[in-house]
Design a protein around this motif. Sequence first.
Motif, PDB file in Angstrom:
ATOM      1  N   GLU A 182       0.728  -1.454  -0.152  1.00  0.00           N
ATOM      2  CA  GLU A 182      -0.015  -0.062   0.000  1.00  0.00           C
ATOM      3  C   GLU A 182       1.065   1.133  -0.111  1.00  0.00           C
ATOM      4  O   GLU A 182       0.394   2.267  -0.525  1.00  0.00           O
ATOM      5  CB  GLU A 182      -1.008  -0.232   1.272  1.00  0.00           C
ATOM      6  CG  GLU A 182      -1.912  -1.066   1.198  1.00  0.00           C
ATOM      7  CD  GLU A 182      -2.786  -1.105   2.265  1.00  0.00           C
ATOM      8  OE1 GLU A 182      -4.149  -1.425   2.081  1.00  0.00           O
ATOM      9  OE2 GLU A 182      -2.590  -0.661   3.299  1.00  0.00           O
ATOM     10  N   ARG A 183       1.990   1.036   0.703  1.00  0.00           N
ATOM     11  CA  ARG A 183       2.966   2.669   0.658  1.00  0.00           C
ATOM     12  C   ARG A 183       3.387   2.621  -0.650  1.00  0.00           C
ATOM     13  O   ARG A 183       3.400   3.877  -1.107  1.00  0.00           O
ATOM     14  CB  ARG A 183       4.171   2.466   1.686  1.00  0.00           C
ATOM     15  CG  ARG A 183       3.486   2.381   3.157  1.00  0.00           C
ATOM     16  CD  ARG A 183       4.837   2.299   4.126  1.00  0.00           C
ATOM     17  NE  ARG A 183       5.561   1.222   3.758  1.00  0.00           N
ATOM     18  CZ  ARG A 183       5.448   0.146   4.774  1.00  0.00           C
ATOM     19  NH1 ARG A 183       4.522   0.066   5.505  1.00  0.00           N
ATOM     20  NH2 ARG A 183       6.353  -0.649   4.743  1.00  0.00           N
ATOM     21  N   ARG A 184       3.635   1.539  -1.282  1.00  0.00           N
ATOM     22  CA  ARG A 184       4.426   1.529  -2.775  1.00  0.00           C
ATOM     23  C   ARG A 184       3.159   2.215  -3.663  1.00  0.00           C
ATOM     24  O   ARG A 184       3.567   2.828  -4.653  1.00  0.00           O
ATOM     25  CB  ARG A 184       4.733   0.340  -3.029  1.00  0.00           C
ATOM     26  CG  ARG A 184       5.673   0.469  -4.373  1.00  0.00           C
ATOM     27  CD  ARG A 184       6.796  -0.556  -4.570  1.00  0.00           C
ATOM     28  NE  ARG A 184       7.742  -0.425  -5.341  1.00  0.00           N
ATOM     29  CZ  ARG A 184       9.073  -0.538  -5.526  1.00  0.00           C
ATOM     30  NH1 ARG A 184       9.357  -1.513  -4.287  1.00  0.00           N
ATOM     31  NH2 ARG A 184      10.031  -0.453  -6.621  1.00  0.00           N
ATOM     32  N   ALA A 185       2.038   1.727  -3.457  1.00  0.00           N
ATOM     33  CA  ALA A 185       0.830   1.930  -4.283  1.00  0.00           C
ATOM     34  C   ALA A 185       0.326   3.359  -4.012  1.00  0.00           C
ATOM     35  O   ALA A 185      -0.171   4.184  -5.203  1.00  0.00           O
ATOM     36  CB  ALA A 185      -0.311   0.995  -4.643  1.00  0.00           C
ATOM     37  N   GLY A 186       0.464   4.017  -2.928  1.00  0.00           N
ATOM     38  CA  GLY A 186      -0.201   5.433  -2.514  1.00  0.00           C
ATOM     39  C   GLY A 186      -1.595   5.225  -2.297  1.00  0.00           C
ATOM     40  O   GLY A 186      -2.303   4.053  -2.123  1.00  0.00           O
ATOM     41  N   VAL A 187      -1.968   6.324  -1.325  1.00  0.00           N
ATOM     42  CA  VAL A 187      -3.308   6.121  -0.560  1.00  0.00           C
ATOM     43  C   VAL A 187      -4.339   5.660  -1.448  1.00  0.00           C
ATOM     44  O   VAL A 187      -5.233   4.977  -1.242  1.00  0.00           O
ATOM     45  CB  VAL A 187      -3.367   7.380   0.069  1.00  0.00           C
ATOM     46  CG1 VAL A 187      -5.069   7.365   0.742  1.00  0.00           C
ATOM     47  CG2 VAL A 187      -2.293   7.630   1.246  1.00  0.00           C
ATOM     48  N   GLU A 188      -4.574   6.507  -2.702  1.00  0.00           N
ATOM     49  CA  GLU A 188      -5.411   6.446  -3.478  1.00  0.00           C
ATOM     50  C   GLU A 188      -5.834   4.853  -4.052  1.00  0.00           C
ATOM     51  O   GLU A 188      -6.748   4.417  -4.276  1.00  0.00           O
ATOM     52  CB  GLU A 188      -5.719   7.367  -4.570  1.00  0.00           C
ATOM     53  CG  GLU A 188      -5.722   8.758  -4.175  1.00  0.00           C
ATOM     54  CD  GLU A 188      -5.708   9.716  -5.503  1.00  0.00           C
ATOM     55  OE1 GLU A 188      -5.416   9.289  -6.667  1.00  0.00           O
ATOM     56  OE2 GLU A 188      -5.807  11.018  -5.406  1.00  0.00           O
ATOM     57  N   LEU A 189      -4.499   4.182  -4.316  1.00  0.00           N
ATOM     58  CA  LEU A 189      -4.723   2.924  -4.906  1.00  0.00           C
ATOM     59  C   LEU A 189      -4.812   1.817  -3.726  1.00  0.00           C
ATOM     60  O   LEU A 189      -5.001   0.891  -4.029  1.00  0.00           O
ATOM     61  CB  LEU A 189      -3.589   2.813  -5.763  1.00  0.00           C
ATOM     62  CG  LEU A 189      -3.458   3.488  -7.122  1.00  0.00           C
ATOM     63  CD1 LEU A 189      -2.318   3.045  -7.827  1.00  0.00           C
ATOM     64  CD2 LEU A 189      -4.861   3.565  -7.962  1.00  0.00           C
ATOM     65  N   ALA A 190      -4.396   2.118  -2.506  1.00  0.00           N
ATOM     66  CA  ALA A 190      -4.386   1.274  -1.294  1.00  0.00           C
ATOM     67  C   ALA A 190      -5.493  -0.059  -1.174  1.00  0.00           C
ATOM     68  O   ALA A 190      -5.465  -1.028  -1.337  1.00  0.00           O
ATOM     69  CB  ALA A 190      -4.119   1.868  -0.140  1.00  0.00           C
TER      70      ALA A 190
ATOM     71  N   ALA B  18      -9.388   2.862  -9.414  1.00  0.00           N
ATOM     72  CA  ALA B  18      -8.408   2.389  -8.446  1.00  0.00           C
ATOM     73  C   ALA B  18      -7.810   1.159  -9.107  1.00  0.00           C
ATOM     74  O   ALA B  18      -6.591   0.853  -8.986  1.00  0.00           O
ATOM     75  CB  ALA B  18      -8.784   2.258  -7.135  1.00  0.00           C
TER      76      ALA B  18
ATOM     77  N   LEU C 186       0.234  -0.119 -12.415  1.00  0.00           N
ATOM     78  CA  LEU C 186       1.246  -0.303 -11.808  1.00  0.00           C
ATOM     79  C   LEU C 186       2.050  -1.684 -11.870  1.00  0.00           C
ATOM     80  O   LEU C 186       3.197  -1.839 -11.808  1.00  0.00           O
ATOM     81  CB  LEU C 186       1.032  -0.189 -10.358  1.00  0.00           C
ATOM     82  CG  LEU C 186       2.176   0.168  -9.136  1.00  0.00           C
ATOM     83  CD1 LEU C 186       3.112   1.282  -9.733  1.00  0.00           C
ATOM     84  CD2 LEU C 186       1.559   0.446  -7.740  1.00  0.00           C
TER      85      LEU C 186
ATOM     86  N   ASP D 111       5.891  -1.577 -13.021  1.00  0.00           N
ATOM     87  CA  ASP D 111       6.787  -1.786 -11.823  1.00  0.00           C
ATOM     88  C   ASP D 111       7.153  -2.998 -11.445  1.00  0.00           C
ATOM     89  O   ASP D 111       6.381  -3.676 -10.828  1.00  0.00           O
ATOM     90  CB  ASP D 111       6.336  -0.853 -10.653  1.00  0.00           C
ATOM     91  CG  ASP D 111       7.109  -0.600  -9.447  1.00  0.00           C
ATOM     92  OD1 ASP D 111       8.194  -1.557  -9.405  1.00  0.00           O
ATOM     93  OD2 ASP D 111       6.896   0.051  -8.573  1.00  0.00           O
TER      94      ASP D 111
END
Length: 776
Positions: free
Chosen positions: A357-365, A403, A410, A414
Amino acid sequence: MSQPRPTPASESELPKPVTPASTYRLQLRPEFPFAAAEAAVPYLASLGVSHLHLSPVLEAAPGSAHGYDVTDHSRVRAELGGEPGLRALAATARAHGLGLVLDIVPNHMAVPTPLRLNRPLWEVLRDGPGSPYAHWFDIDWEAGGGQVVLPLLPGPADSCDLRVEDGVLRHGEQEFPLREGTEDLALPELLAAQWYRPAWWRETAAALNYRRFFTISELIGVRVEEPEVFTATHAKVLELVRDGVAQGLRIDHVDGLADPEEYLGRLRAAAGDGCWVVVEKILARHERLPAGWPVAGTTGYDALHRVDGVFTDPEGAAELASRYGESTGLPPWPETARACAREVLTGDLAAELGALERRAGVELAPAVRELLIAFPVYRPYPGEPELPPQALERAAELAGPAAVAGVRELLLRDPAFAARFAQTSAALRAKSLEDRAFYRYAPLLSATEVGGEPGRPAVSPEEFHAYCATLARDWPRTGTVLSTHDTKRSADVRARISALSQAPELMGSPAGSPAGTSAGTAADGPIGGKAARDPHLAWVARQTALGLGRAPEAVPRLADALLKGAREAALHTSWTDRNEEYETGVPDYAPVPLDLPADLAQAARANLLGMTLLHLAMPGVPEVYQGAETEYRALVDPDNRRPAHFPRAALARLDAGDVPDGPAEEKLALTATLLRLRRDRPELFRGYAPVAARGPAAGHLVAFTRAPGLLVAATRLSHRLAASGGWRGTLLDLPPGTWTPTLPSPVDPKSRTKHSSSVDVSTLLAGRPVGVWLRR
């Protein structure tokens, strides 16, 4: 019964097959070292196996009962006899015509006590990200504030007796290295100055910052995708392969690796084309092993599911599910599986989820979370064109299509995120299904096995034949198994439990609870008493007791298995939050040994022999687990890792011409017959063709030919068959030729009635549930 092959006169006469004819798994431990395995070689050679499959042999944590907690890849484990002991075992095996297959663990290493036993990890903890070993492990230094979080303390750090002594930080038997120049600091400053933070395991559920094996923090993930790490961790194993000590490799938990195909390609190039390699890969029912992997196949859990399933009555299984739901009030399988996935991901795997979740970001978590929960198989692989549509659709319903599209993009751009997503997905499937939902959903316990599908446990003969035809065409050298060190119940226990699908009324309704004081049979009705307290546990106890039967030490073994199951199910207690009051009452649910009624015991016998026959005759390389050549009743580990007992005397009697006495010796005779055929006449075990029966009971027979000089037939759902009046003139149209049975008649051991053309199944089987014939 076929006779054992004489020991070759010289090494030049030994066969050197690239593919084993069969394997025999031995669980090595300090109490059963290489020397003990060497002593068993003459017996195992006479049984007919071609290769011994050894549990991990590299240096492991002291006293390890399994060897999967490797501490040093460069050394053979001293507690087992070291490298001299392994090479002596290999030499003795060669002298008897056998080879060795090694179980290797590329995914992880131990976080041992003391830590210095794992030198690469010790140096990373001492020297930090600048250590030459730092690239060995998946450590998120940023997430830990520059420190590796080590959940090794029994309580908060300020309540533990941490002290500096002899140049290291100590707590009990555990030792931690000290960063250079910090030895004389006061304890708070000293702890803050280290490259690690010793912590209470309860405080680190979401703070852990290294990849581990599933949820076991004492096993740290290894980055074998790095060429230098691969070379260092595989040098000894590859040396043993090159020296001819080992002819095959089993790859443990291949789904834990960042890129399994890349790893397997590197391994194949290093080990050579002559090395037989299989992977521990759990395939969903509809899933197929990636065609590009340079391996012989899987270790065989997909075969286990098909063999078990063909002896499961679909109507009875559905009735058991209905009775179970009414008795316990617990939800059906799909809901159970989803609930367990959410629980495990947000609880046990909170640290792994947080990293993604940190790597994806808040919106994608939220989409990361829902995609993991909805994923229908263990994991995706690099290079796959698209994620499963059903996972995308379900995740979009809960997290929103935008999302989900963002996470999908991603994953494509990535590779590091994609690798960690896949590794987390594999851990989630294993922990939420195998180690939680399979304990929580219990209508038919024989179906809650690795690779199984509890919501749809039955397999039709047509599906079984289609699966075998695919193996023969695409993966003829794959492994197949029925019992392993990881199965929750041995095949013989499952054979007894699956017979309940033919008589679901024997489970009673509703299920009861703690047993009385006298032995009984299933016909005595539910084990009533405290059903209101935990009807789920009462149901599990009853089926498990019927499966285990009158095995040695049945009651304490059952109690131990029930307690483990209750903790895994996490309905009333768990490994991390134990309900002592509840757990105190769990042994009360362990009844005295329960017998199956006589008619259902015969159905269990038919299952036992039928499963053995199909496993040993179907395409692939069958593995016999230690002691399972005869009747072998075992529950979940550590019960299934008890010392092996080899039936040497019974095999000698059968070879001398004795008629098998009871199901245990029937199974032994059948196993030896087929293993020796595989060893001595490998040409018989090629190809695959179903042979269909005709008549009113045709659906109760599974028959096929190999080569086509070998014909086998097994009775399925024999309890239902007897209730319907038996075979009633059902015929089997034999392939052209004259077919001679290899198993002696139970009435006249010297009789070998030959068959050709169409034959009545009751005549063909001659009172047995199974048969094996050779074309003359």
